[in-house]
Design an enzyme around this catalytic site. Structure first.
Site, PDB file in Angstrom:
ATOM      1  N   HIS A 119     -15.610 -27.191 -35.785  1.00 12.00           N
ATOM      2  CA  HIS A 119     -16.155 -27.869 -34.986  1.00 12.00           C
ATOM      3  C   HIS A 119     -15.090 -28.466 -33.919  1.00 12.00           C
ATOM      4  O   HIS A 119     -14.346 -27.522 -33.438  1.00 12.00           O
ATOM      5  CB  HIS A 119     -16.413 -29.284 -36.027  1.00 12.00           C
ATOM      6  CG  HIS A 119     -17.340 -28.817 -37.305  1.00 12.00           C
ATOM      7  ND1 HIS A 119     -18.456 -28.425 -36.881  1.00 12.00           N
ATOM      8  CD2 HIS A 119     -16.780 -28.797 -38.468  1.00 12.00           C
ATOM      9  CE1 HIS A 119     -19.103 -27.937 -38.027  1.00 12.00           C
ATOM     10  NE2 HIS A 119     -18.020 -28.103 -39.034  1.00 12.00           N
ATOM     11  N   GLU A 156     -13.506 -34.487 -39.851  1.00 16.54           N
ATOM     12  CA  GLU A 156     -13.303 -32.991 -40.181  1.00 16.54           C
ATOM     13  C   GLU A 156     -12.588 -32.301 -39.209  1.00 16.54           C
ATOM     14  O   GLU A 156     -11.913 -31.228 -39.088  1.00 16.54           O
ATOM     15  CB  GLU A 156     -14.657 -32.163 -40.690  1.00 16.54           C
ATOM     16  CG  GLU A 156     -14.665 -30.805 -41.001  1.00 16.54           C
ATOM     17  CD  GLU A 156     -15.720 -30.089 -41.388  1.00 16.54           C
ATOM     18  OE1 GLU A 156     -15.916 -28.867 -41.716  1.00 16.54           O
ATOM     19  OE2 GLU A 156     -17.007 -30.463 -41.059  1.00 16.54           O
ATOM     20  N   HIS A 211     -12.244 -25.351 -42.586  1.00 15.72           N
ATOM     21  CA  HIS A 211     -13.316 -26.376 -42.664  1.00 15.72           C
ATOM     22  C   HIS A 211     -12.867 -27.501 -44.004  1.00 15.72           C
ATOM     23  O   HIS A 211     -11.939 -27.116 -44.642  1.00 15.72           O
ATOM     24  CB  HIS A 211     -14.619 -25.768 -42.909  1.00 15.72           C
ATOM     25  CG  HIS A 211     -15.337 -24.977 -41.924  1.00 15.72           C
ATOM     26  ND1 HIS A 211     -16.147 -25.945 -40.836  1.00 15.72           N
ATOM     27  CD2 HIS A 211     -15.082 -23.809 -41.256  1.00 15.72           C
ATOM     28  CE1 HIS A 211     -16.383 -24.974 -39.780  1.00 15.72           C
ATOM     29  NE2 HIS A 211     -15.942 -23.941 -40.287  1.00 15.72           N
ATOM     30  N   GLU A 293     -13.505 -23.709 -47.094  1.00 14.85           N
ATOM     31  CA  GLU A 293     -13.709 -25.244 -47.246  1.00 14.85           C
ATOM     32  C   GLU A 293     -12.469 -25.827 -47.990  1.00 14.85           C
ATOM     33  O   GLU A 293     -12.347 -25.597 -49.205  1.00 14.85           O
ATOM     34  CB  GLU A 293     -14.877 -25.504 -47.890  1.00 14.85           C
ATOM     35  CG  GLU A 293     -16.120 -25.001 -47.027  1.00 14.85           C
ATOM     36  CD  GLU A 293     -16.624 -25.839 -45.882  1.00 14.85           C
ATOM     37  OE1 GLU A 293     -16.153 -27.028 -45.828  1.00 14.85           O
ATOM     38  OE2 GLU A 293     -17.526 -25.532 -45.326  1.00 14.85           O
TER      39      GLU A 293
END
Length: 329
Positions: A119, A156, A211, A293
């Site tokens: 992101h 995040e 992430h 993650e």
């Protein structure tokens, strides 16, 4: 990264009951998992707490290179839910080159690693741009999302950029050439297809997309996402499936040892590994690539880890050591 968005199916993740947990992963590379331990309940809660942006004392890296110092903390992410804007100008170009620095000397000299901070802190200001459809090989999805955040608004995108910079520091000490797909130097993006193309263009020896998840409270732990075998449209992952699995296994084992975190209790059946075919960042890659993650931002216990600068340094070290192990064979 939440399980709702362009990189994930809309169905919710499985949720496993959480009790005393013994993590055993016979399928993983033995060398990478020599330090895999028996974990009780949520494991290693003592590593969390606080929101310091400074890493604590670090153990040595995988070679004799000095331990990495903490990279500069990423800017506070601007958010539509009331978070703060750092006010720093960013390049107006959404197609700027990946950030890189000259390689030094060390055992990884000549190796190229691309780190993909998931992101972008500015994505929420550019919903039209990130909402446009892009080709991910098997179908079309949105360019990107804003990502998730903790309940207190720690984004995040801020987490991933900070950890990625720390990974770069560790790997550069090993002599690798490290490129980031974005380094806070662009207003939004890149889109998921461009992220894959950056690694391909650089002929990277390894690519890791960083992430943090946005699952339900009570869902804890990390997991590494591996590419499935896809051959459709513009996607062909057949040649990278095996090396990507090896990369993911080595990162998973080293992440456990460095952070004390247990594998996910809600996906991966306790292995810390998940194979997917719906991620554009993996489907379009032609070089070994995985996602990690690092934890669940919506769980208060994981949140205490993810918001700790000292723990983020451990996470960066674990990911880096997994990459080094993969590259050195």
């Amino acid at each position: 990264m939440s399980y709702a968005g362009p990189e994930f199916d809309s169905s919710p993740p499985r949720r496993a009951p959480r009790g005393p947990l013994v993590v055993a992963v016979a399928a993983l590379v033995p060398g990478a998992l020599a330090g895999w331990l028996v974990w009780q309940a949520v494991g290693a809660d003592g590593d969390g707490g606080g929101s310091s942006d400074q890493a604590g004392p670090q153990s040595p890296s995988v070679s004799s290179a000095p331990a990495a110092s903490a990279a500069p903390a990423s800017p506070t992410a601007s958010r539509s839910d009331g978070g703060k804007d750092d006010g720093k100008p960013r390049s107006p170009s959404p197609t700027s080159s990946p950030s890189s620095r000259p390689a030094g000397s060390g055992p990884l000299k000549g190796k190229v690693v691309v780190i993909d901070p998931g992101h972008n802190p500015g994505n929420f200001k550019h919903t039209a741009e990130i909402g446009r459809s892009v080709d991910i090989g098997t179908n079309r999805k949105e360019c990107d999302t804003t990502g998730t955040s903790t309940n207190d608004g720690y984004a995040e995108a801020e987490f991933t950029l900070d950890v990625s910079r720390r990974i770069r520091t560790v790997l550069e000490q090993q002599g690798a050439t490290v490129k980031l797909t974005q380094d806070g130097d662009r207003e939004w993006g890149p889109c998921v297809d461009e992220r894959a193309k950056i690694g391909n263009k650089e002929h990277a020896d390894a690519v890791v997309s960083v992430h943090a998840d946005g699952s339900a409270a009570g869902n804890r732990g990390f997991h590494v996402i591996l590419p499935g075998s896809v051959h459709a449209g513009g996607a062909d992952t057949r040649e990278i499936v095996a090396p990507s699995r090896e990369l993911g296994e080595r990162i998973a084992g080293n992440f456990v040892r460095a952070t004390g975190s247990a594998p996910s209790n809600y996906v991966g059946d306790g292995t810390g590994l998940v194979t997917r075919k719906d991620l554009g960042g993996l489907n379009l890659s032609t070089v070994p690539k995985v996602f990690i993650e690092c934890g669940n931002m919506r769980d208060s216990n994981d949140e205490a880890l993810l918001t700790s600068g000292a723990w983020r340094q451990k996470a960066a070290r674990g990911i880096s050591e997994g990459i080094v192990s993969f590259l050195r064979g």
